[in-house]
Design a protein around this motif. Structure first.
Motif, PDB file in Angstrom:
ATOM      1  N   SER A 102      -0.933  -1.321  -5.803  1.00 42.94           N
ATOM      2  CA  SER A 102      -0.328  -0.221  -6.555  1.00 42.94           C
ATOM      3  C   SER A 102       1.192  -0.289  -6.539  1.00 42.94           C
ATOM      4  O   SER A 102       1.847   0.342  -7.358  1.00 42.94           O
ATOM      5  N   CYS A 103       1.772  -1.081  -5.629  1.00 42.62           N
ATOM      6  CA  CYS A 103       3.232  -1.218  -5.618  1.00 42.62           C
ATOM      7  C   CYS A 103       3.706  -2.058  -6.793  1.00 42.62           C
ATOM      8  O   CYS A 103       4.877  -2.010  -7.164  1.00 42.62           O
ATOM      9  N   LEU A 104       2.792  -2.836  -7.387  1.00 45.05           N
ATOM     10  CA  LEU A 104       3.174  -3.695  -8.515  1.00 45.05           C
ATOM     11  C   LEU A 104       2.841  -3.062  -9.863  1.00 45.05           C
ATOM     12  O   LEU A 104       3.131  -3.625 -10.908  1.00 45.05           O
ATOM     13  N   SER A 135      -1.397  -3.633   1.528  1.00 47.39           N
ATOM     14  CA  SER A 135      -1.567  -2.326   2.192  1.00 47.39           C
ATOM     15  C   SER A 135      -1.644  -1.183   1.183  1.00 47.39           C
ATOM     16  O   SER A 135      -2.050  -0.086   1.522  1.00 47.39           O
ATOM     17  N   CYS A 136      -1.238  -1.447  -0.055  1.00 49.57           N
ATOM     18  CA  CYS A 136      -1.187  -0.406  -1.088  1.00 49.57           C
ATOM     19  C   CYS A 136      -2.372  -0.497  -2.042  1.00 49.57           C
ATOM     20  O   CYS A 136      -2.364   0.121  -3.101  1.00 49.57           O
ATOM     21  N   THR A 137      -3.403  -1.284  -1.670  1.00 49.02           N
ATOM     22  CA  THR A 137      -4.504  -1.546  -2.592  1.00 49.02           C
ATOM     23  C   THR A 137      -5.245  -0.262  -3.002  1.00 49.02           C
ATOM     24  O   THR A 137      -5.638   0.532  -2.159  1.00 49.02           O
ATOM     25  N   SER A 167      -2.376   5.374   0.740  1.00 48.90           N
ATOM     26  CA  SER A 167      -2.050   3.993   0.371  1.00 48.90           C
ATOM     27  C   SER A 167      -0.692   3.666   0.970  1.00 48.90           C
ATOM     28  O   SER A 167       0.237   4.449   0.875  1.00 48.90           O
ATOM     29  N   LYS A 168      -0.583   2.490   1.568  1.00 50.78           N
ATOM     30  CA  LYS A 168       0.595   2.215   2.384  1.00 50.78           C
ATOM     31  C   LYS A 168       1.621   1.332   1.677  1.00 50.78           C
ATOM     32  O   LYS A 168       1.327   0.644   0.706  1.00 50.78           O
ATOM     33  N   ASN A 169       2.827   1.338   2.254  1.00 47.84           N
ATOM     34  CA  ASN A 169       3.996   0.724   1.623  1.00 47.84           C
ATOM     35  C   ASN A 169       4.608  -0.347   2.519  1.00 47.84           C
ATOM     36  O   ASN A 169       5.785  -0.309   2.816  1.00 47.84           O
ATOM     37  N   ALA A 170       3.797  -1.295   2.984  1.00 48.84           N
ATOM     38  CA  ALA A 170       4.314  -2.241   3.971  1.00 48.84           C
ATOM     39  C   ALA A 170       5.294  -3.248   3.387  1.00 48.84           C
ATOM     40  O   ALA A 170       6.121  -3.786   4.111  1.00 48.84           O
ATOM     41  N   CYS A 171       5.195  -3.560   2.094  1.00 47.79           N
ATOM     42  CA  CYS A 171       6.145  -4.544   1.557  1.00 47.79           C
ATOM     43  C   CYS A 171       6.703  -4.143   0.196  1.00 47.79           C
ATOM     44  O   CYS A 171       7.837  -4.456  -0.118  1.00 47.79           O
ATOM     45  N   LEU A 229       3.198   3.031  -9.211  1.00 45.42           N
ATOM     46  CA  LEU A 229       2.045   3.894  -8.979  1.00 45.42           C
ATOM     47  C   LEU A 229       1.993   4.283  -7.504  1.00 45.42           C
ATOM     48  O   LEU A 229       1.687   5.425  -7.162  1.00 45.42           O
ATOM     49  N   LEU A 230       2.321   3.339  -6.637  1.00 46.00           N
ATOM     50  CA  LEU A 230       2.308   3.631  -5.197  1.00 46.00           C
ATOM     51  C   LEU A 230       3.250   4.787  -4.876  1.00 46.00           C
ATOM     52  O   LEU A 230       2.894   5.734  -4.176  1.00 46.00           O
ATOM     53  N   TYR A 231       4.459   4.731  -5.417  1.00 48.12           N
ATOM     54  CA  TYR A 231       5.443   5.781  -5.138  1.00 48.12           C
ATOM     55  C   TYR A 231       4.948   7.134  -5.647  1.00 48.12           C
ATOM     56  O   TYR A 231       5.037   8.146  -4.964  1.00 48.12           O
TER      57      TYR A 231
HETATM   58  S1  FES Z   1       2.946  -2.663  -0.439  1.00 52.23           S
HETATM   59 FE1  FES Z   1       2.577  -4.728   0.055  1.00 52.23          FE
HETATM   60  S2  FES Z   1       1.386  -5.408  -1.615  1.00 52.23           S
HETATM   61 FE2  FES Z   1       1.961  -3.426  -2.191  1.00 52.23          FE
END
Ligand code: FES
Ligand code: FES
Lengths: 769, 156
Positions: free
Chosen positions: B59-61, B47-49, B36-40, B23-25
């Motif tokens: 949202s990265c998960l 950062s993607c909350t 929404s950020k992509n730190a990890c 979803l983040l992408y």
């Molecule tokens: S980018 Fe780090 S928890 Fe999603």
């Protein structure tokens, strides 16, 4: 100024600083964009038709490349280009101090993660899959992964002629000093990562003139430009850089990452190319803090007065030089801390190994050494039976003293006072019955209700050089323009100095407002269209770029007064610029800025240099190596669950001399953030490398402090102006990272009663299991 | 794959989404919402909350497909036009923003906390924000910001 967030209040001494000027804390101009998500970081860049670039990296710490076959990768649909060392048009080399690192490995790979090939494709996943189909034929070679072993004459050489990057030899005073009390220790510091949150990213856009425009997150645009030009074989006017939003830096963006790679792919494909690392790749994609092995010995009188010091410092530089030379310079010249030593023998070494390259990180060589000298200072205090604060005050540097390179400390050196301030801060309350488990070691894991928990207190003090040292021409350029826009005077400030989150853009605005009396100051985007701003590192930007902005404003003011003098037929020396008015010697208004400027703009560009520093003597290490010193002290209070080895930092209080707080709130922010990073190294942060392989390249396994780990901080900021620096400023960013870790480590030792001669201190070190 | 979802109150439809995209992408690279950020991208930094049907998630998960037909709110959707949400305002005023890369995730997490617990204690704030890493601030001014936002909300 003092801040006491322990009780949820922030107090700042009331001053009469006009709003927005120096000494005030105006809000940062990018704050709103950052809270709404609109601020464009390097990883947010986007361009129509852009392709994505990825890097193929070496799985081996040391190998010979026998061949690379890219045919299969090129057949993947959606792939635009696959590049190897053969495709580097200029010199296949880069590096901050020595160009010893290939843009893409050709004959050898020297560390795990070294870039070998590049792919551009229309989707990042396509590019990654294609990269997996590049066949690299490696002949694995024996790797040197131990810094001591790298010093052996028969060790495999990572580079010709050998593995020594630098040996700094420092001698002062008596050759064979003796003392009635002698204490010594060995200390080890693990490899820390900057762990900035914004991953390495950039967008390269091929230009019509055959050149390239690169938008990238970095700490020094011009040093990047120089290296990119070398690799691309292009002149500077064809390689134009603009700073995009930077998500933290802390030294980790001093070396190149995506820069040349993105440019190569863009020039080859004719398309804009974006590269953005994931977190795992980021751990391979930038240098780290040097791990250190140290042996220290102090000789002292029976009352604790220091007589001599001997120190051996060995820094593992990893596979390429990066800034190892300068880090050894700091570890050697500053590595005994802010104390007076009549006699000194220091040998500091940086060596090549096949470990990940190490280079700049906040605190730069002083961080490692401080763990050793502060642990030994405690040892000395206990041996002679003097209080740990008192022994530091007894030996602490004062203004006018000579440091160990023979340089006069020619402005404030308040070591004793800083220690006294932190010692006098109230201690946190004793842990009562029924304490909230979230405030105990183990926190939300609820591992104890207070049983087995022991409290400890530790102190540490440091000093750090500000700016680049040892004769480096460390300048910054500022262009300031003043004009009337819509009936209002507007100043535009243009520097290439990188804003990485620390707040330099706010400081630039404050200086312009102060010097020119205008309210509106526009910060021009940071790019290479103006001269170098130097590096955003070494706590130097407020001093050096601040100095440049001040000087450019002064030149603008002088030019405005010249114009006014001409119009008014009066000597310029009798005129002053006061807000938007030109006034005479007794304050009478003579004309307005609007009249003097008309439709013209007055613009001046100035290069500012701090006073020169000098190379040190190669035999004795003596010389005026540094331009300025900044001092800080910390007191840490910890609770340790001695059964489980878990630590909770209960308080981390600090005092620091900043010369002049240009933006007091930002100063406090630097101190808080810097202290957290030092605490992280003391307790949890380490890149674990075994046999040249990184074992924990993720935030799952590389831990940085969370909001649960950070205690409330009491902070006292002193402002003893440095007469040599603009406005009296003293660099702020690094000292907190240096003195906080050793204070935390000392507090844990005090609680546990074990020597604990390695950081980060892990639970098993505490429990001895 | 086609993704249709409501983001910040607006219907969004994107095509050709690869099944592995998060979803983040999709928010960042396909919907033009890079806030929404992509730190990890490993579920470790927060950062993607974003809100997914009102629940804060990393949202990265979240696989993009899981968001089909659901309601997403990102940091870009919190302000009321030009007017910042009190949490956003407090972050700016308290100096809780340095590089700001952690900020979008922290703003959403703090927004969620204050919606559930209008006057959180310090330990409650710390527990609620423990999944959001910040490397610049040492968190002190973030605590200040959440306290200030809570205070202002209580007054309003
Ligand atoms: S980018 Fe780090 S928890 Fe999603
Ligand atoms: S402000 Fe930089 S990570 Fe939080």
């Amino acid at each position: 100024m003092s801040t006491d967030t322990g009780t949820a209040t922030t107090t700042t001494t009331t001053t009469t600083v006009p709003p927005g000027r120096i000494g005030d804390s105006p809000l940062r101009p990018d704050g709103t964009l950052k809270v709404t998500g609109e601020f464009a970081y390097a990883s947010d860049l986007w361009h129509d038709e852009m392709a994505w670039g990825v890097t193929l990296r070496s799985p081996h710490p040391h190998a010979r490349i026998r061949g690379i076959d890219i045919t299969e990768a090129l057949t993947v649909p959606g792939v635009w280009a696959v590049l190897t060392a053969d495709d580097v048009p200029g010199e296949n080399a880069f590096g901050l101090e020595h160009a010893d690192q290939p843009v893409l490995a050709s004959e050898f790979v020297r560390y795990e993660g070294e870039p070998v090939a590049l792919v551009a494709a229309d989707h990042p996943e396509t590019a990654r899959r294609a990269a997996k189909r590049i066949r690299v034929d490696y002949e694995v070679l024996p790797a040197v992964t131990d810094a001591r072993r790298a010093m052996d004459p028969d060790a495999p050489a990572v580079h010709r002629p050998g593995n020594l990057v630098r040996h700094l030899r420092l001698r002062r005073g008596e050759e064979n000093p003796t003392a009635p009390v002698v204490v010594s220790l060995d200390f080890e510091v693990g490899m820390q990562d900057q762990a900035f949150l914004g991953p390495e990213s950039g967008l390269a856009v091929p230009a019509e003139d055959g050149g390239i425009d690169l938008y990238v997150a970095t700490q020094w645009l011009h040093v990047d430009q120089r290296q990119i030009c070398l690799a691309l074989g292009m002149p500077a006017e064809k390689v134009r850089l603009t700073l995009s939003g930077v998500g933290g830096a802390f030294g980790g963006r001093e070396d190149l990452s995506v820069h040349v790679h993105a440019c190569l792919l863009a020039l080859r494909t004719g398309k804009p190319v974006k590269m953005s690392y994931g977190r795992e790749e980021s751990f391979y994609g930038h240098v780290h803090r040097h791990p250190a092995t140290m042996t220290y010995e102090f000789g002292a009188e029976r009352d604790g007065t220091l007589v001599y010091a001997k120190a051996y410092v060995l820094l593992d530089g990893g596979a390429y030089a990066s800034s190892t030379n300068a880090v050894v310079g700091n570890a050697g010249t500053l590595g005994l801390g802010p104390y007076r030593f009549p006699s000194v023998a220091v040998d500091a070494y940086g060596v090549f190994t096949n470990n990940p390259p190490c280079g700049a990180m906040r605190g730069f060589g002083c961080v490692q050494a401080a763990f050793a000298h502060e642990a030994l200072m405690d040892e000395l205090a206990d041996t002679v039976g003097v209080d740990r604060v008192a022994i530091r005050q007894l030996n602490g540097m004062r203004e006018g003293d000579l440091n160990i390179t023979g340089q006069v400390i020619d402005s404030a050196a308040p070591v004793g006072e800083l220690l006294q301030i932190v010692a006098d801060f109230p201690l946190p309350p004793e842990r009562g019955e029924g304490a909230d488990p979230r405030s105990l070691p183990g926190a939300v894991n609820n591992t104890t209700h207070g049983e087995g928990v022991v409290r400890g207190i530790g102190y540490a003090v440091t000093y750090k050089n500000v700016g680049f040292s040892e004769g480096f021409d460390d300048y910054s350029t500022a262009r300031v323009r003043l004009e009337m826009t819509g009936g209002e005077a507007v100043a535009t400030v243009h520097t290439a100095a990188a804003e990485v989150g620390q707040g330099l853009i706010t400081v630039e605005q404050q200086i312009c407002r102060t010097e020119l009396g205008v309210e509106r100051v526009v910060v021009h985007p940071k790019d290479t269209a103006v001269g170098s701003g130097g590096s955003t590192s070494a706590s130097r930007q407020t001093y050096v770029t601040g100095g440049a902005v001040k000087a450019a404003c002064e030149a603008v003011r002088a030019a405005v007064l010249e114009r006014a003098a001409l119009a008014l037929a009066r000597p310029a020396a009798d005129l002053r610029l006061d807000g938007e008015k030109i006034v005479g010697s007794s304050g009478e208004v003579l004309t307005g800025l609007a009249e003097v400027l008309g439709d013209d703009a007055v613009e001046e560009t100035v290069e500012y240099r701090h006073r020169p520093t000098h190379a040190i003597d190669p035999e004795t290490g003596q010389g005026d190596a540094h331009v300025q010193f900044a001092f800080s002290a910390h007191r840490a209070v910890v609770d340790v669950d001695v059964e489980l080895g878990l630590v909770k930092v209960v308080a981390l209080d600090t005092a620091q001399d900043v010369g002049k707080a240009i933006n007091p709130d930002a100063v406090v922010g630097q101190i808080q953030g810097g202290s957290a990073q030092g605490m992280g190294l003391a307790l949890m942060e380490e890149i674990v490398v075994t046999d040249g392989h990184v074992r924990n390249p993720s935030f799952t396994d590389y831990l940085i402090p969370t909001i649960l780990d950070m205690p409330p901080m009491r902070i006292e900021v002193l402002e003893y102006a440095d007469p040599h620096a603009p406005y009296g400023v003293r660099g702020v960013g690094e000292p907190p990272t240096i003195s906080s870790g050793p204070a935390v480590a000392a507090a844990v030792r005090a609680a546990v009663g074990k020597p604990l001669r390695r950081v980060p201190i892990r639970p098993e070190h505490i429990t001895g299991t | 794959m086609r993704i249709t979802t409501r983001v910040n109150g607006t219907e969004q439809e994107v095509d050709d989404v690869w099944a592995g995209e998060s979803l983040l992408y999709v928010l960042r690279e396909r919907m033009g919402l890079p806030g929404s950020k992509n730190a990890c991208e490993q579920g470790e930094c927060g950062s993607c909350t974003v809100y997914l049907d009102g629940e804060p998630v990393c949202s990265c998960l979240v696989a993009a497909g899981q968001a089909i037909g659901r309601e997403v709110t990102t940091v870009e959707g919190l302000a009321d036009g030009e007017r910042l949400h009190p949490v956003q305002e407090a972050f700016v005023e308290c100096g809780a923003v340095q590089c700001g890369f952690c900020t979008p995730g922290l703003v959403v997490a703090a927004h969620d906390l204050l919606a559930r617990v209008p006057s959180p204690s310090d330990p409650e704030i710390r527990e609620a924000l423990a999944g959001n890493l910040c490397r610049c601030t040492g968190y002190e001014k973030i605590l200040d910001a959440v306290r200030l936002a809570a205070e202002r909300q209580a007054q309003a």
